[in-house]
Write a protein that holds these residues in place. Structure first.
Motif, PDB file in Angstrom:
ATOM      1  N   ALA A 187      33.063  60.181  53.370  1.00 35.55           N
ATOM      2  CA  ALA A 187      32.374  61.459  53.555  1.00 35.55           C
ATOM      3  C   ALA A 187      32.785  62.478  52.502  1.00 35.55           C
ATOM      4  O   ALA A 187      31.957  63.278  52.043  1.00 35.55           O
ATOM      5  CB  ALA A 187      32.659  62.008  54.952  1.00 35.55           C
ATOM      6  N   SER A 188      34.046  62.466  52.094  1.00 30.88           N
ATOM      7  CA  SER A 188      34.547  63.441  51.116  1.00 30.88           C
ATOM      8  C   SER A 188      34.145  63.098  49.687  1.00 30.88           C
ATOM      9  O   SER A 188      34.208  63.957  48.810  1.00 30.88           O
ATOM     10  CB  SER A 188      36.075  63.524  51.201  1.00 30.88           C
ATOM     11  OG  SER A 188      36.668  62.317  50.767  1.00 30.88           O
ATOM     12  N   ARG A 189      33.754  61.845  49.448  1.00 28.89           N
ATOM     13  CA  ARG A 189      33.388  61.355  48.118  1.00 28.89           C
ATOM     14  C   ARG A 189      34.577  61.347  47.163  1.00 28.89           C
ATOM     15  O   ARG A 189      34.403  61.326  45.942  1.00 28.89           O
ATOM     16  CB  ARG A 189      32.231  62.164  47.510  1.00 28.89           C
ATOM     17  CG  ARG A 189      30.987  62.233  48.367  1.00 28.89           C
ATOM     18  CD  ARG A 189      30.484  60.852  48.741  1.00 28.89           C
ATOM     19  NE  ARG A 189      30.061  60.090  47.562  1.00 28.89           N
ATOM     20  CZ  ARG A 189      30.006  58.762  47.520  1.00 28.89           C
ATOM     21  NH1 ARG A 189      30.379  58.047  48.569  1.00 28.89           N
ATOM     22  NH2 ARG A 189      29.594  58.141  46.431  1.00 28.89           N
ATOM     23  N   PHE A 190      35.785  61.381  47.706  1.00 25.30           N
ATOM     24  CA  PHE A 190      36.961  61.211  46.861  1.00 25.30           C
ATOM     25  C   PHE A 190      36.959  59.783  46.325  1.00 25.30           C
ATOM     26  O   PHE A 190      36.487  58.862  46.992  1.00 25.30           O
ATOM     27  CB  PHE A 190      38.240  61.445  47.665  1.00 25.30           C
ATOM     28  CG  PHE A 190      38.619  62.894  47.806  1.00 25.30           C
ATOM     29  CD1 PHE A 190      37.647  63.886  47.754  1.00 25.30           C
ATOM     30  CD2 PHE A 190      39.929  63.270  47.991  1.00 25.30           C
ATOM     31  CE1 PHE A 190      37.975  65.219  47.897  1.00 25.30           C
ATOM     32  CE2 PHE A 190      40.282  64.598  48.132  1.00 25.30           C
ATOM     33  CZ  PHE A 190      39.305  65.580  48.088  1.00 25.30           C
ATOM     34  N   GLU A 191      37.496  59.605  45.130  1.00 24.67           N
ATOM     35  CA  GLU A 191      37.567  58.264  44.557  1.00 24.67           C
ATOM     36  C   GLU A 191      38.630  57.424  45.255  1.00 24.67           C
ATOM     37  O   GLU A 191      39.693  57.921  45.629  1.00 24.67           O
ATOM     38  CB  GLU A 191      37.902  58.339  43.059  1.00 24.67           C
ATOM     39  CG  GLU A 191      36.733  58.719  42.184  1.00 24.67           C
ATOM     40  CD  GLU A 191      37.062  58.535  40.707  1.00 24.67           C
ATOM     41  OE1 GLU A 191      38.257  58.367  40.386  1.00 24.67           O
ATOM     42  OE2 GLU A 191      36.135  58.558  39.901  1.00 24.67           O
ATOM     43  N   VAL A 192      38.297  56.154  45.448  1.00 29.03           N
ATOM     44  CA  VAL A 192      39.265  55.198  45.976  1.00 29.03           C
ATOM     45  C   VAL A 192      40.051  54.636  44.802  1.00 29.03           C
ATOM     46  O   VAL A 192      39.492  53.947  43.938  1.00 29.03           O
ATOM     47  CB  VAL A 192      38.563  54.065  46.741  1.00 29.03           C
ATOM     48  CG1 VAL A 192      39.592  53.064  47.265  1.00 29.03           C
ATOM     49  CG2 VAL A 192      37.744  54.634  47.890  1.00 29.03           C
ATOM     50  N   THR A 193      41.318  54.944  44.748  1.00 29.23           N
ATOM     51  CA  THR A 193      42.192  54.537  43.649  1.00 29.23           C
ATOM     52  C   THR A 193      43.374  53.754  44.199  1.00 29.23           C
ATOM     53  O   THR A 193      43.570  53.683  45.417  1.00 29.23           O
ATOM     54  CB  THR A 193      42.696  55.778  42.897  1.00 29.23           C
ATOM     55  OG1 THR A 193      43.556  56.527  43.773  1.00 29.23           O
ATOM     56  CG2 THR A 193      41.532  56.662  42.447  1.00 29.23           C
ATOM     57  N   PRO A 194      44.198  53.168  43.327  1.00 31.17           N
ATOM     58  CA  PRO A 194      45.418  52.526  43.830  1.00 31.17           C
ATOM     59  C   PRO A 194      46.299  53.472  44.640  1.00 31.17           C
ATOM     60  O   PRO A 194      46.977  53.043  45.573  1.00 31.17           O
ATOM     61  CB  PRO A 194      46.113  52.085  42.534  1.00 31.17           C
ATOM     62  CG  PRO A 194      44.986  51.825  41.588  1.00 31.17           C
ATOM     63  CD  PRO A 194      43.973  52.880  41.895  1.00 31.17           C
ATOM     64  N   ALA A 195      46.268  54.766  44.304  1.00 33.70           N
ATOM     65  CA  ALA A 195      47.029  55.742  45.087  1.00 33.70           C
ATOM     66  C   ALA A 195      46.510  55.812  46.517  1.00 33.70           C
ATOM     67  O   ALA A 195      47.284  56.046  47.460  1.00 33.70           O
ATOM     68  CB  ALA A 195      46.941  57.115  44.430  1.00 33.70           C
TER      69      ALA A 195
END
Length: 308
Positions: A187-195
């Motif tokens: 929903a937030s559209r934050f990127e999915v990263t290794p973090a």
């Protein structure tokens, strides 16, 4: 503070009791609804995988006096790279540009034009490319890490409490936490990263710790359960949740407040980056983990034990 301490004493002694177990069907309904909404969000709009998972090219421009995204968008349009590309401001003097995978010549040319457009030295521009093999490997390792975490956690709880039902209840609560966290991320559209994966594993550990504390109290309260006739298993389990309720809330508040500060700094001051990615995961996961340990894990355990 005095009234909170008094409430904690009353809950621990049993003089006051909140009906966590008696209203478990309500908690189940709320959990199912939230999980369904999260699942819909994962499908549409869906997750926003970072370059480490989907592959591509990334250029970071630092030392910029005016980090306007429109400047980079104009350069991408001139290069015919607008489709599938993204531009993100990082802090007050940096810009990150991500595109589909480019050849070295096109990547160097784009980096040079961005340096010119932002009126900065070429030494302030860094460019990198992540190929499909690397991104696929990262994805597989992330999934493998989560699967191994669940397997070892289940075995550990089973061995510690000597019952598979506590392990099953704890893992179901952890699954609830993961689905909600993933849904909020979509929903937030934050990127999915290794973090993000690191954050997920961290909050799973936090949620598990809270659940184990409650389960340990349940084991203590029900140690001589079969030798008495005053209380049912559900009543003793409800007492255990009441006895650990104030502690769980205090631990959650102490943990969430600094994470909320990190999220604010990462999202609104520094811009996109590892700090923001991991902070959102921790913020949502810690709240979901606390709620699941109180409202889901123990009621699920009671239902599993009631079938004996």
């Amino acid at each position: 503070m005095t009234s909170l301490a008094a409430l904690g004493n009353d809950l621990y002694s049993g003089r006051t009791s909140l009906p966590f177990i008696a209203r478990r069907r309500l908690w189940y309904t709320v959990a199912v609804v939230v999980i369904a909404v999260s699942a819909v969000l994962v499908v549409k709009p869906g997750l926003n995988p970072g370059i480490d998972f989907k592959g591509g090219s990334e250029i970071t421009v630092t030392g910029v006096s005016d980090p306007s995204e429109s400047t980079a968008n104009d350069v991408l349009a001139d290069k015919g790279l607008s489709s599938g590309s993204s531009v993100t401001t990082m802090g007050s003097s940096s810009v990150r540009v991500q595109t589909s995978q480019l050849s070295k010549e096109r990547l160097d040319s784009l980096a040079g034009e961005l340096a010119t457009a932002y009126k900065t030295d070429s030494s302030n521009v860094s460019a990198t490319t992540v190929g499909p093999t690397w991104s696929s490997d990262v994805t597989k390792k992330a999934v493998r890490g989560l699967v191994l975490f669940f397997i070892f956690v289940g075995l550990l709880i089973w061995a510690y409490f000597r019952t598979w039902k506590m392990a099953a209840a704890a893992l179901l609560a952890l699954t609830h936490d993961i689905i909600i966290t993933v849904g909020v991320y979509a929903a937030s559209r934050f990127e999915v990263t290794p973090a993000t994966i690191i954050g997920v594993l961290t909050i799973l550990g936090y949620s598990l710790y809270d659940t184990v504390v409650v389960f340990d109290k349940i084991r203590e309260n029900t140690e001589a359960f079969e030798a008495q006739t005053r209380s049912t298993y559900a009543e003793l389990a409800n007492l255990a949740v009441n006895q650990t309720f104030i502690r769980s809330i205090n631990t959650s508040v102490v943990g969430v407040l600094p994470v909320a500060s990190l999220l604010f700094v990462g999202a609104f001051i520094l811009g996109a980056g590892t700090l923001r990615d991991i902070a959102l995961t921790l913020f949502i996961g810690m709240i979901a983990g606390t709620l699941s340990s109180i409202f889901l894990a123990t009621p699920l355990l009671v239902d599993l034990r009631s079938r004996e």
